[in-house]
Write a protein that holds these residues in place. Structure first.
Motif, short mmCIF file in Angstrom:
data_model
loop_
_atom_site.label_atom_id
_atom_site.label_comp_id
_atom_site.label_asym_id
_atom_site.label_seq_id
_atom_site.Cartn_x
_atom_site.Cartn_y
_atom_site.Cartn_z
N MET A 227 0.74 -1.15 -0.06
CA MET A 227 0.21 -0.07 0.00
C MET A 227 0.72 1.30 0.08
SD MET A 227 -1.90 -0.38 3.70
CE MET A 227 -2.93 0.81 3.40
N THR A 228 0.48 2.37 -0.45
CA THR A 228 0.90 3.65 -0.29
C THR A 228 0.69 4.37 0.84
OG1 THR A 228 1.23 3.62 -2.88
CG2 THR A 228 1.57 5.88 -1.90
N VAL A 229 1.72 4.82 1.57
CA VAL A 229 1.52 5.93 2.68
C VAL A 229 2.22 7.24 2.35
CG1 VAL A 229 1.88 6.05 4.95
CG2 VAL A 229 1.35 3.67 4.25
N GLY A 230 1.18 8.22 2.35
CA GLY A 230 1.87 9.42 1.81
C GLY A 230 2.43 9.26 0.27
N ARG A 231 3.74 9.58 0.25
CA ARG A 231 4.13 9.49 -1.07
C ARG A 231 5.21 8.16 -1.30
NH1 ARG A 231 9.34 10.47 -1.95
NH2 ARG A 231 10.36 11.24 -0.29
N CYS A 232 5.04 7.20 -0.21
CA CYS A 232 5.92 6.22 -0.29
C CYS A 232 5.26 4.93 -0.49
CB CYS A 232 6.66 6.08 1.06
SG CYS A 232 7.78 4.70 1.38
N ARG A 233 5.82 4.10 -1.29
CA ARG A 233 5.08 2.88 -1.67
C ARG A 233 5.64 1.84 -0.66
NH1 ARG A 233 5.94 -0.27 -7.23
NH2 ARG A 233 4.58 -1.92 -6.82
N ILE A 234 4.82 0.91 0.13
CA ILE A 234 5.64 0.02 0.91
C ILE A 234 5.20 -1.45 0.24
CG2 ILE A 234 5.47 -0.92 3.30
CD1 ILE A 234 4.93 2.20 3.96
N LEU A 235 6.04 -2.36 -0.10
CA LEU A 235 5.80 -3.62 -0.25
C LEU A 235 6.18 -4.38 0.93
CD1 LEU A 235 7.73 -3.67 -3.79
CD2 LEU A 235 5.14 -3.17 -3.25
N CYS A 236 5.25 -5.59 1.21
CA CYS A 236 5.58 -6.38 2.32
C CYS A 236 5.59 -7.92 1.78
CB CYS A 236 4.33 -6.39 3.23
SG CYS A 236 4.08 -4.76 3.95
N THR A 237 7.03 -8.30 1.82
CA THR A 237 7.54 -9.77 1.39
C THR A 237 7.73 -10.90 2.35
OG1 THR A 237 9.84 -8.70 1.55
CG2 THR A 237 8.39 -8.39 -0.54
N PRO A 238 7.67 -12.03 1.94
CA PRO A 238 7.65 -13.02 2.86
C PRO A 238 9.41 -13.37 3.42
CG PRO A 238 7.44 -13.91 0.56
CD PRO A 238 7.21 -12.42 0.62
N GLY A 239 9.39 -13.85 4.37
CA GLY A 239 10.94 -14.20 4.89
C GLY A 239 11.43 -15.41 4.29
N VAL A 240 10.59 -16.40 3.74
CA VAL A 240 11.22 -17.64 3.23
C VAL A 240 11.78 -17.45 1.91
CG1 VAL A 240 10.19 -19.93 2.44
CG2 VAL A 240 9.19 -18.88 4.35
N PRO A 241 13.11 -17.70 1.84
CA PRO A 241 13.77 -17.01 0.67
C PRO A 241 13.27 -17.64 -0.56
CG PRO A 241 15.32 -17.96 2.25
CD PRO A 241 13.81 -18.17 3.14
N GLY A 242 12.74 -18.60 -0.83
CA GLY A 242 12.23 -19.34 -1.94
C GLY A 242 10.90 -18.46 -2.49
N GLU A 243 10.21 -18.10 -1.52
CA GLU A 243 8.95 -17.22 -1.79
C GLU A 243 9.29 -16.06 -2.11
OE1 GLU A 243 5.91 -17.81 1.19
OE2 GLU A 243 6.71 -20.00 1.57
N LEU A 244 10.21 -15.52 -1.55
CA LEU A 244 10.66 -13.92 -1.68
C LEU A 244 11.14 -13.97 -3.14
CD1 LEU A 244 11.44 -11.03 -1.05
CD2 LEU A 244 13.53 -11.95 -0.28
N ALA A 245 12.10 -14.93 -3.64
CA ALA A 245 12.49 -14.73 -4.92
C ALA A 245 11.43 -14.93 -5.96
CB ALA A 245 13.53 -16.07 -5.04
N ARG A 246 10.56 -15.68 -5.79
CA ARG A 246 9.41 -15.72 -6.71
C ARG A 246 8.57 -14.37 -6.73
NH1 ARG A 246 8.00 -20.80 -8.69
NH2 ARG A 246 6.30 -19.83 -9.86
N MET A 247 8.42 -13.77 -5.64
CA MET A 247 7.42 -12.69 -5.56
C MET A 247 8.60 -11.57 -6.17
SD MET A 247 5.62 -11.09 -2.18
CE MET A 247 4.58 -12.64 -2.05
N LEU A 248 9.83 -11.46 -6.13
CA LEU A 248 10.51 -10.70 -6.52
C LEU A 248 10.66 -10.62 -8.19
CD1 LEU A 248 13.62 -10.48 -4.34
CD2 LEU A 248 12.32 -8.55 -4.66
N ASP A 249 10.25 -11.51 -8.66
CA ASP A 249 9.91 -11.55 -10.21
C ASP A 249 9.08 -10.65 -10.62
OD1 ASP A 249 11.95 -13.53 -10.50
OD2 ASP A 249 10.58 -15.24 -10.71
N THR A 250 7.95 -10.76 -9.96
CA THR A 250 6.53 -9.74 -10.11
C THR A 250 7.06 -8.32 -9.69
OG1 THR A 250 5.41 -11.64 -9.29
CG2 THR A 250 4.16 -9.67 -9.78
N ILE A 251 7.52 -8.15 -8.77
CA ILE A 251 7.99 -6.98 -8.13
C ILE A 251 8.83 -6.39 -9.13
CG2 ILE A 251 9.03 -5.52 -6.17
CD1 ILE A 251 7.96 -7.56 -4.41
N VAL A 252 9.93 -6.75 -9.54
CA VAL A 252 10.90 -6.33 -10.61
C VAL A 252 10.26 -5.96 -11.90
CG1 VAL A 252 13.03 -6.91 -11.85
CG2 VAL A 252 12.91 -7.30 -9.67
#
Lengths: 430, 430
Positions: free
Chosen positions: A144-169
């Motif tokens: 969500m965006t707070v003020g002018r800052c976009r905040i992304l909340c991602t999982p701590g499990v490395p494999g899940e983070l890696a996959r989510m980063l594909d979408t984020i990038v």
């Protein structure tokens, strides 16, 4: 360093990273992925699972950054505070998110599990949050965006983070509106240490161009050499640097990108329709395991033998008991017979055989810990060599498994010259 | 969290940790060493080599912390800014430190090097700084107090940091004047997910005592449950919690501390003077590799077989070709014959055999990716079960290798009850 002016900060959460029980590698992964877009991370903060401290840190970050990536704290336990922290910073309530429930139901369904109360907690998100897709795990990513800052909340499990980063990038690349000119070329090498690589480049490439950033990433067993340019007009200079590196490091370069020794060997075998087998003593199945981690490895790898005990070397691979007695298990006749026995029993074209002393016990004055005989090749052309690689047990196994795969890679590529580590690691007085 | 009220923060410096080229393990080491004294790190901040940002961060830390440890930036290059940053925060000048020059001269002398200009830069310290001993490297560690905050500056080279921490920890222990009462009990479990564990504890232990901190560390394949107390008077409550956890999780608890499935199985075998062998298809040598990573594994593990191809299952382990054809490689008759073949060829007391579909290819409607037959036990008492564990290839291999080891652990301990994952992961309609 970066061509984009986005101010990016990371907030890493978890008692386990504060206590030192876990080494945080997630923030390095995030930084490398953002780096592909020319986006630099300017600040990283790590905090334990403490509500008040997290809220105050995230609120301060949202004041001065354009993008904040929060990592961790999405799980089902009471320690997992990210959703309520973001809700507090944004000044909104926490509520059950229908999309998150659907994600969790689907995830549980695939595993034939019932959604329990702990899972349901993962669907409690700040009101107005948007989901980030997690194709492999139960954790629900959100932004969500707070003020002018976009905040992304991602999982701590490395494999899940890696996959989510594909979408984020992908999404960030689209938002930045123009393709970045940044280009990263990664060369994977084996058999050269980082300081040696740096010294070679310093000695032989005195006029390294300013537009080509040189980086190293030392992992056991491979060393990655990274060439980064931020402007398309530096690509020609980058290619000239690459040619210089190929002259310098030659056949120690395995390949580009994520190339691994095991993957490269399997690809070379596949092209030739040939197979490899393994006869492992001190590496204990690690070479077989590295090969079979690769999808599709069954084409080139049909059988492996872990012959840890002497009588097994004799009974399973047909090693001569007389040679075991007279020369010892860590000897040229034994390692050659291990390879030949495996070649015959697996009906394979090539074999790697390894017999050595991984330690910490088992060494002697004549054969200290780290001594190892390696054999590699085919029935018709089997080579063998004694090395001494006196490092901690698991690193020894890692490096020897890699050396075995590297020798088969060299054989399949018809490389005659010897790798540098043969000279450096040759056993005493040989 | 800790019984010491010292507020500790870490400031980690270096472009290489911001770009992700280097994973920061130094801060975990610092946290673990401080943890021995019951001192918790409350916040970690990482920044690149930017003078202004470093000065403002360190000044803010000095305002609110009792102790700040700065890591990195002590080297001889222009990127190494720690001394001038601390001088700016303390409001003092930079000057050549006689003790630092002596340290550098000694270091160069041992290596028969001349002190050069780059080395001399390392002796420029904030006026009034005290040296921290670095017995192995050229980097000069130093400390000074700013306001009420003690600031220690330590080297980024991990080996040099580790040695310097010995001195720092001894000194802190002496300053604190009394031994820490902190006590950490870690229980290793296999076969229970973090959310299930959390739910079970929430349901069954409603009166969890405030003085016993509960933590989880989920790693594949094990889940660690951690009980921390900060005062000796809470140890009795901790022991009561432990008894409750043992009731709840029972035989899913492998052991304490760093216990692993492979290490536990090898220790049980060693006590009985018995041996284990492996017959691996889809796990591809991973079980053998996990066993042989453990020092001394040669006592209980003599031989392993990786039979990836069907004809190898027949030729090497004696599996019936008719059964391979009629039932397929992923079937009860085949996995039982794999186990029996390995038991005979290795003359072992116990075997683990695994045959399954790791994916991403090779699945069918009848046997989807994730389907696996597991056999375990002795010649006289061999059990087999079909599971379905549809996760990514490498996680599948990790979990199935662990399940195989767990079933042998249960057998060796005489545990009759079935693990929870048997019910959850049972294959379709079995």
């Amino acid at each position: 360093m970066a061509d984009q002016s986005l101010a990016v900060q990371l907030l890493l959460t978890g008692n386990e990273i504060m206590s030192g029980d876990t080494v945080d590698s997630n923030s390095a992964l995030i930084a490398r992925r953002l780096g592909e877009l020319g986006i630099a991370v300017e600040r990283k903060v790590a905090l334990g699972d403490e509500r008040k401290a997290l809220i105050s840190e995230l609120a301060a970050m949202a004041e001065c950054a354009d993008l904040v990536i929060v990592n961790g704290g999405l799980g089902p336990t009471v320690d997992d505070l990210t959703a309520e922290v973001l809700a507090a910073v944004a000044g909104v309530a926490i509520e059950e998110h229908a999309g998150a429930i659907a994600h969790l139901e689907q995830w549980c369904g695939r595993r034939k599990l019932q959604l329990n109360a702990a899972n349901r907690k993962q669907a409690l998100l700040p009101a107005g949050a948007t989901l980030l897709d997690n194709p492999i795990g139960s954790a629900v990513g959100f932004e969500m965006t707070v003020g002018r800052c976009r905040i992304l909340c991602t999982p701590g499990v490395p494999g899940e983070l890696a996959r989510m980063l594909d979408t984020i990038v992908d999404d960030l690349a689209a938002r930045l509106g123009r393709p970045s000119e940044r280009s990263v070329l990664r060369l994977q090498t084996f058999g050269i240490g980082e300081s040696t690589a740096q010294q070679l480049i310093a000695d032989h490439c005195p006029d390294w161009p300013a537009g080509v950033e040189l980086g190293f990433r030392a992992g056991a067993p491979q060393l990655e050499i990274k060439l980064t340019v931020n402007r398309a007009r530096d690509l020609a200079a980058r290619d000239a640097c690459r040619a210089q590196l190929e002259d310098l490091f030659g056949d120690h370069i395995i390949g580009e990108g994520d190339a691994t020794l095991a993957g490269t060997v399997l690809e070379l075998l596949r092209r030739r329709g040939e197979t490899l087998t393994t006869a492992e003593s001190c590496t204990g199945g690690l070479i077989a395991s590295l090969l079979t981690r690769v999808p599709g490895s069954s084409d080139g790898f049909h059988a492996g033998f872990v012959t840890y005990a002497n009588d097994i070397k004799a009974s399973v691979l047909g090693v001569s008991e007389a040679d075991l007695t007279s020369h010892g298990a860590v000897s040229e006749p034994v390692v050659r017979q291990m390879a030949l026995g495996a070649l015959e029993r697996a009906s394979a074209d090539y074999a790697i055989a390894v017999s050595g002393i991984a330690g910490p016990d088992g060494g002697s004055a004549d054969k200290p810990v780290g001594t190892v005989w390696l054999a590699w090749g085919s029935r018709e052309n089997l080579q063998a060599l004694e090395l001494c690689w006196p490092v901690e047990r698991n690193l020894f196994q890692t490096m020897l498994a890699a050396a075995g795969l590297d020798m088969i890679r060299r054989r399949l590529l018809g490389i005659d010259s010897q790798p540098r580590y043969f000279a450096q690691r040759r056993a005493n007085a040989k």
